[in-house]
Design a protein around this motif. Structure first.
Motif, PDB file in Angstrom:
ATOM      1  N   THR B  76       0.844  -1.189   0.000  1.00 55.17           N
ATOM      2  CA  THR B  76       0.000   0.000   0.000  1.00 55.17           C
ATOM      3  C   THR B  76       0.882   1.242   0.000  1.00 55.17           C
ATOM      4  N   LEU B  77       0.361   2.273  -0.611  1.00 56.43           N
ATOM      5  CA  LEU B  77       1.030   3.569  -0.621  1.00 56.43           C
ATOM      6  C   LEU B  77      -0.005   4.593  -0.160  1.00 56.43           C
ATOM      7  N   LYS B  78       0.258   5.166   0.986  1.00 62.07           N
ATOM      8  CA  LYS B  78      -0.677   6.127   1.578  1.00 62.07           C
ATOM      9  C   LYS B  78      -0.137   7.524   1.431  1.00 62.07           C
ATOM     10  N   VAL B  79      -0.992   8.434   1.037  1.00 62.84           N
ATOM     11  CA  VAL B  79      -0.633   9.843   0.944  1.00 62.84           C
ATOM     12  C   VAL B  79      -1.501  10.597   1.946  1.00 62.84           C
ATOM     13  N   GLN B  80      -0.850  11.246   2.919  1.00 66.74           N
ATOM     14  CA  GLN B  80      -1.584  11.882   3.999  1.00 66.74           C
ATOM     15  C   GLN B  80      -0.794  13.052   4.567  1.00 66.74           C
ATOM     16  N   PRO B  81      -1.300  14.279   4.473  1.00 65.39           N
ATOM     17  CA  PRO B  81      -2.452  14.720   3.691  1.00 65.39           C
ATOM     18  C   PRO B  81      -2.055  14.982   2.245  1.00 65.39           C
ATOM     19  N   ALA B  82      -2.979  14.764   1.345  1.00 64.49           N
ATOM     20  CA  ALA B  82      -2.679  14.946  -0.072  1.00 64.49           C
ATOM     21  C   ALA B  82      -2.589  16.420  -0.429  1.00 64.49           C
ATOM     22  N   GLU B  83      -1.669  16.725  -1.333  1.00 62.90           N
ATOM     23  CA  GLU B  83      -1.497  18.069  -1.877  1.00 62.90           C
ATOM     24  C   GLU B  83      -1.748  18.034  -3.383  1.00 62.90           C
ATOM     25  N   LEU B  84      -1.967  19.216  -3.956  1.00 62.31           N
ATOM     26  CA  LEU B  84      -2.283  19.287  -5.391  1.00 62.31           C
ATOM     27  C   LEU B  84      -1.189  18.647  -6.241  1.00 62.31           C
ATOM     28  N   GLU B  85       0.080  18.853  -5.842  1.00 62.06           N
ATOM     29  CA  GLU B  85       1.198  18.360  -6.653  1.00 62.06           C
ATOM     30  C   GLU B  85       1.353  16.847  -6.598  1.00 62.06           C
ATOM     31  N   ASP B  86       0.544  16.191  -5.767  1.00 59.48           N
ATOM     32  CA  ASP B  86       0.607  14.732  -5.695  1.00 59.48           C
ATOM     33  C   ASP B  86      -0.172  14.082  -6.837  1.00 59.48           C
ATOM     34  N   SER B  87      -0.911  14.863  -7.580  1.00 60.13           N
ATOM     35  CA  SER B  87      -1.680  14.326  -8.704  1.00 60.13           C
ATOM     36  C   SER B  87      -0.756  13.686  -9.730  1.00 60.13           C
ATOM     37  N   GLY B  88      -1.195  12.584 -10.282  1.00 57.31           N
ATOM     38  CA  GLY B  88      -0.414  11.878 -11.283  1.00 57.31           C
ATOM     39  C   GLY B  88      -0.875  10.442 -11.378  1.00 57.31           C
ATOM     40  N   VAL B  89      -0.156   9.664 -12.131  1.00 62.39           N
ATOM     41  CA  VAL B  89      -0.449   8.237 -12.230  1.00 62.39           C
ATOM     42  C   VAL B  89       0.619   7.482 -11.452  1.00 62.39           C
ATOM     43  N   TYR B  90       0.165   6.664 -10.536  1.00 58.71           N
ATOM     44  CA  TYR B  90       1.063   5.873  -9.696  1.00 58.71           C
ATOM     45  C   TYR B  90       1.092   4.442 -10.235  1.00 58.71           C
ATOM     46  N   PHE B  91       2.277   4.018 -10.622  1.00 60.66           N
ATOM     47  CA  PHE B  91       2.459   2.679 -11.154  1.00 60.66           C
ATOM     48  C   PHE B  91       3.153   1.797 -10.126  1.00 60.66           C
ATOM     49  N   CYS B  92       2.751   0.553 -10.140  1.00 56.62           N
ATOM     50  CA  CYS B  92       3.426  -0.466  -9.351  1.00 56.62           C
ATOM     51  C   CYS B  92       3.995  -1.495 -10.330  1.00 56.62           C
ATOM     52  N   ALA B  93       5.139  -2.044 -10.013  1.00 53.94           N
ATOM     53  CA  ALA B  93       5.741  -3.088 -10.836  1.00 53.94           C
ATOM     54  C   ALA B  93       6.331  -4.152  -9.927  1.00 53.94           C
ATOM     55  N   SER B  94       6.462  -5.347 -10.448  1.00 51.44           N
ATOM     56  CA  SER B  94       7.124  -6.398  -9.676  1.00 51.44           C
ATOM     57  C   SER B  94       8.051  -7.189 -10.581  1.00 51.44           C
ATOM     58  N   SER B  95       9.021  -7.832  -9.944  1.00 53.12           N
ATOM     59  CA  SER B  95       9.939  -8.690 -10.676  1.00 53.12           C
ATOM     60  C   SER B  95      10.426  -9.773  -9.738  1.00 53.12           C
TER      61      SER B  95
END
Lengths: 113, 113
Positions: B76-95
C-alpha cells in the motif's frame, strides 16, 4: 547517476512507413536497456530489452531496437507502422548494480491512416 | 499467471484528505516497485521493496508518503495529507529475483483538487 533522454515529445508517421522513436542514455558501465509501451487507459507493457549480445534486439509486435554504445543510444524502430501502434513509448536504463530502472519522459507515437 | 493488480484505477480527492493505493504483485515476485508519472514528465522512481523490506526509498518525495508491504505480499502507498502536486499516475511493478524484466500494473490515476 543514470538518465534517459527521449528528445521527441511526439512522433508522427503515416501507416505503412517506417518509424523511429529516439532514446539516448547515460549510465556507469554497461547498461541494461528497455522499451515499454502504454496504450490508452492501460499499464506499461514490456516491448523489448537489451542485456548483452547482439546490438539489434527484436521484441513484441514487430518492434526492434538497436543498441549503439558509441552514441549511447537505443532507438526503437519498426519497418512498417500500424495505426494500432499509436501509444506512449518509454525508454528505460538500468546500470548493472541496481535493480532500479530510470525512465524517460515518454514519446507519443501517432500513426496516421 | 495473473498480472500486477492496482486499485483503485482512479481516485479524486480533495486537498488535505488521505488516499491509500494498493498493489498486488505477481505471486512469488520478491521485488516490488512504486513509480509515479506526473503529466508530461518522466516516470519517476519512488521506492523498492524486497519482500517486506524497503530496499530503496530514495524517491519518496516527503514524509506525507508512506509505503508498506505486508508479509512481503501486497503493498500500500498512503498519501496523507494529499497536496495538489501529488496528482499523477502511480504505477506499481514487480519482478522476480535476478530477473531483468518488470511487470507493471495499469496504474492508479490520482487527482487532488
Amino acid at each position: 547517476a543514470q538518465s534517459v533522454a527521449q528528445p521527441e515529445d511526439q512522433v508522427n508517421v503515416a501507416e505503412g512507413n517506417p518509424l523511429t522513436v529516439k532514446c539516448t542514455y547515460s549510465v556507469s558501465g554497461n547498461p541494461y536497456l528497455f522499451w515499454y509501451v502504454q496504450y490508452p487507459n492501460r499499464g506499461l507493457q514490456f516491448l523489448l530489452k537489451y542485456i548483452t549480445g547482439d546490438n539489434l534486439v527484436k521484441g513484441s509486435y514487430g518492434f526492434e531496437a538497436e543498441f549503439n554504445k558509441s552514441q549511447t543510444s537505443f532507438h526503437l524502430k519498426k519497418p512498417s507502422a500500424l495505426v494500432s501502434d499509436s501509444a506512449l513509448y518509454f525508454c528505460a536504463v538500468r546500470d548493472r548494480r541496481s535493480y532500479i530502472p530510470t525512465f524517460g519522459r515518454g514519446t507519443s507515437l501517432i500513426v496516421h491512416p | 499467471e495473473a498480472g500486477v493488480t492496482q486499485f483503485p484505477s482512479h481516485s479524486v480527492i480533495e486537498k488535505g484528505q488521505t488516499v491509500t493505493l494498493r498493489c498486488d504483485p505477481i505471486s512469488g515476485h520478491d521485488n516490488l516497485y512504486w513509480y509515479r508519472r506526473v503529466m508530461g514528465k518522466e516516470i519517476k522512481f519512488l521506492l523498492h521493496f524486497v519482500k517486506e523490506s524497503k530496499q530503496d526509498e530514495s524517491g519518496m518525495p516527503n514524509n506525507r508518503f508512506l509505503a508498506e508491504r505486508t508479509g512481503g505480499t501486497y503493498s500500500t502507498l498512503k498519501v496523507q495529507p494529499a497536496e495538489l502536486e501529488d496528482s499523477g499516475v502511480y504505477f506499481c511493478a514487480s519482478s522476480s529475483q535476478g530477473n531483468y524484466g518488470y511487470t507493471f500494473g495499469s496504474g492508479t490515476r490520482l487527482t487532488v483538487v
